[in-house]
Design a protein around this motif. Structure first.
Motif, PDB file in Angstrom:
ATOM      1  N   ARG A   1       0.912  -1.229   0.077  1.00 22.40           N
ATOM      2  CA  ARG A   1       0.091  -0.058   0.211  1.00 22.40           C
ATOM      3  C   ARG A   1       0.834   1.467  -0.001  1.00 22.40           C
ATOM      4  NH1 ARG A   1      -5.376  -0.990   3.754  1.00 22.40           N
ATOM      5  NH2 ARG A   1      -5.616  -3.218   2.839  1.00 22.40           N
TER       6      ARG A   1
ATOM      7  N   GLU B   1       1.833   1.496  -3.605  1.00 21.03           N
ATOM      8  CA  GLU B   1       0.639   1.912  -4.642  1.00 21.03           C
ATOM      9  C   GLU B   1      -0.176   2.993  -4.164  1.00 21.03           C
ATOM     10  OE1 GLU B   1      -1.080  -2.097  -5.327  1.00 21.03           O
ATOM     11  OE2 GLU B   1       0.805  -3.009  -4.770  1.00 21.03           O
ATOM     12  N   GLU B   2      -0.183   3.516  -2.938  1.00 27.99           N
ATOM     13  CA  GLU B   2      -1.270   4.367  -2.811  1.00 27.99           C
ATOM     14  C   GLU B   2      -0.727   5.769  -2.486  1.00 27.99           C
ATOM     15  OE1 GLU B   2      -3.467   2.739   0.674  1.00 27.99           O
ATOM     16  OE2 GLU B   2      -4.238   1.128  -0.712  1.00 27.99           O
ATOM     17  N   ASP B   3      -1.328   6.773  -3.194  1.00 24.54           N
ATOM     18  CA  ASP B   3      -0.457   8.221  -2.816  1.00 24.54           C
ATOM     19  C   ASP B   3      -0.688   8.601  -1.357  1.00 24.54           C
ATOM     20  OD1 ASP B   3       0.246   7.971  -5.557  1.00 24.54           O
ATOM     21  OD2 ASP B   3      -1.595   9.347  -6.093  1.00 24.54           O
TER      22      ASP B   3
ATOM     23  N   ARG C   1      -0.665   7.009   1.296  1.00 21.68           N
ATOM     24  CA  ARG C   1       0.119   6.135   2.480  1.00 21.68           C
ATOM     25  C   ARG C   1       1.536   6.313   1.932  1.00 21.68           C
ATOM     26  NH1 ARG C   1      -1.800   2.600   6.374  1.00 21.68           N
ATOM     27  NH2 ARG C   1      -3.637   2.453   5.335  1.00 21.68           N
TER      28      ARG C   1
ATOM     29  N   ASP D   1      -7.807   1.810   8.117  1.00 26.70           N
ATOM     30  CA  ASP D   1      -7.819   1.698   6.620  1.00 26.70           C
ATOM     31  C   ASP D   1      -9.051   1.441   5.849  1.00 26.70           C
ATOM     32  OD1 ASP D   1      -6.929   0.652   4.043  1.00 26.70           O
ATOM     33  OD2 ASP D   1      -5.189   1.345   4.914  1.00 26.70           O
TER      34      ASP D   1
ATOM     35  N   ALA E   1      -9.608   0.920   2.830  1.00 27.34           N
ATOM     36  CA  ALA E   1      -9.300   0.468   1.542  1.00 27.34           C
ATOM     37  C   ALA E   1      -9.716  -1.157   1.475  1.00 27.34           C
ATOM     38  CB  ALA E   1      -7.990   0.537   0.931  1.00 27.34           C
TER      39      ALA E   1
END
Lengths: 204, 142
Positions: free
Chosen positions: A64, A67-69, A71, A124, A126
């Motif tokens: 994450r 891949e996640e802006d 985090r 979280d 997600a």
């Protein structure tokens, strides 16, 4: 302040900087043996009741972040501490999701926010790889199983119950008549017992 | 607060307390408790390193797939209208730019003048013209 000097920006208003993905990867590869060992153990504890294994939780925290802006690892936070907080946040998100997704008719409340972590990461929201159907084991059963595990060890039970209630070490010792030595030994038994028994999906 | 919600908070607190315990242990105490032997230590470390590499690789693959998907979506959308024109119309369009190159880069003008163009070449040329803003996505000169 002299003429022409710019006013100093307050500390808390300065923009926080974050590790770039390649910097984060380099920091991961540079983790020491003790940091890795500590993280592996922490992952097992963090995964309690989440429906994920400790190893999966650890990898999820890495994925994450890459891949996640939203985090990212702050530059001024050590990577092992960041990862621990990310695992805590993801695991709590999983438990929270389970509470939300309980079968129809079950009551729920959102008033009970989790206690803040070191980085105040939000739980979280997600989606995760955990299987919702398998995850539908009531969380209180996890707690009950934990207490059952130490049914013949009242000191370890006191540690589990006290930590769950948020009591301090002194409070747990006072309320269960333990001295320092017994208390330290009881906590160690709890840690070892949990790491052994709860390796699979964070549930018994 | 229902019972599951209450349990969720208790589990979070318990995991925090146990994680803090680990932080309080010295490196020596930690190794003694968790990986007392050299073999056990090496096993743990190598396992964790492989988890890290696996996560990095998975993440790289996912990002690439995501980028490819976005790229295809943009390309596919633009390509659909211009390249769906009848072949004659596509040829006429290209011929128009071959005769009147104006602001076309030399390379494109040469390509437009090449009479041996296949339909795939025509599509590629039209795609280039579209990306340059010379035509709109329906093939109309701008």
């Amino acid at each position: 302040m002299g003429v022409g000097d710019k006013p100093q920006e307050p500390e808390n208003r300065r923009e926080r900087s974050f590790l770039k993905p390649d910097e984060f990867v380099a920091a991961l590869r540079a983790l020491s043996e003790t940091e890795l060992t500590r993280l592996q153990e922490k992952a097992k504890y963090r995964a309690l009741g989440s429906g994920m294994e400790g190893d999966d939780l650890f990898q999820e925290a890495i994925r994450r972040t890459l891949e996640e802006d939203e985090r990212r690892c702050p530059s001024d936070v050590r990577v092992p501490i960041y990862l621990d907080n990310a695992m805590r946040s993801i695991a709590d998100g999983e438990r929270r999701k389970y509470v939300r997704e309980r079968p129809a008719g079950a009551g729920q409340s959102d008033e009970d926010e989790p206690e803040s972590s070191l980085t105040n990461a939000l739980p979280d929201p997600a989606p995760s790889p955990s299987d919702t159907a398998l995850a539908r084991i009531e969380l209180r059963e996890v707690l009950e199983a934990l207490e059952q595990m130490f049914a013949d060890d009242p000191e370890a039970q006191a540690v589990i119950m006290g930590a769950g209630e948020g009591w301090s070490g002194d409070e747990i010792k006072d309320l269960s008549n333990m001295d320092d030595k017994h208390y330290v030994a009881a906590r160690k038994r709890v840690r070892r017992g949990l790491a052994k028994k709860f390796g699979i999906r964070g549930r018994p | 607060m229902n019972k599951d919600s209450d349990a969720r908070i208790k589990l979070d607190r318990l995991s925090e307390a146990l994680a803090k315990d680990l932080d309080a242990l010295s490196d020596g105490e930690l190794m003694e408790e968790i990986a007392a032997t050299d073999e056990g230590r090496q096993k743990t470390v190598s396992h964790m390193r492989s988890l890290i590499e696996e996560a990095i690789a998975t993440s790289g693959r996912r990002r690439l797939a995501k980028a490819r998907q976005a790229y295809d979506a943009i390309k596919g959308k633009a390509r659909a209208k211009v390249t769906d024109l009848p072949l004659d119309q596509k040829k006429a369009l290209v011929a128009h730019f071959a005769k009147d190159p104006q602001a076309l880069p030399e390379k494109l003008t040469m390509a437009a003048r090449n009479e041996a163009n296949s339909e795939a070449d025509l599509d590629s040329l039209l795609q280039d013209l579209l990306e340059l803003g010379v035509i709109d996505d329906e093939g109309n000169p701008r």
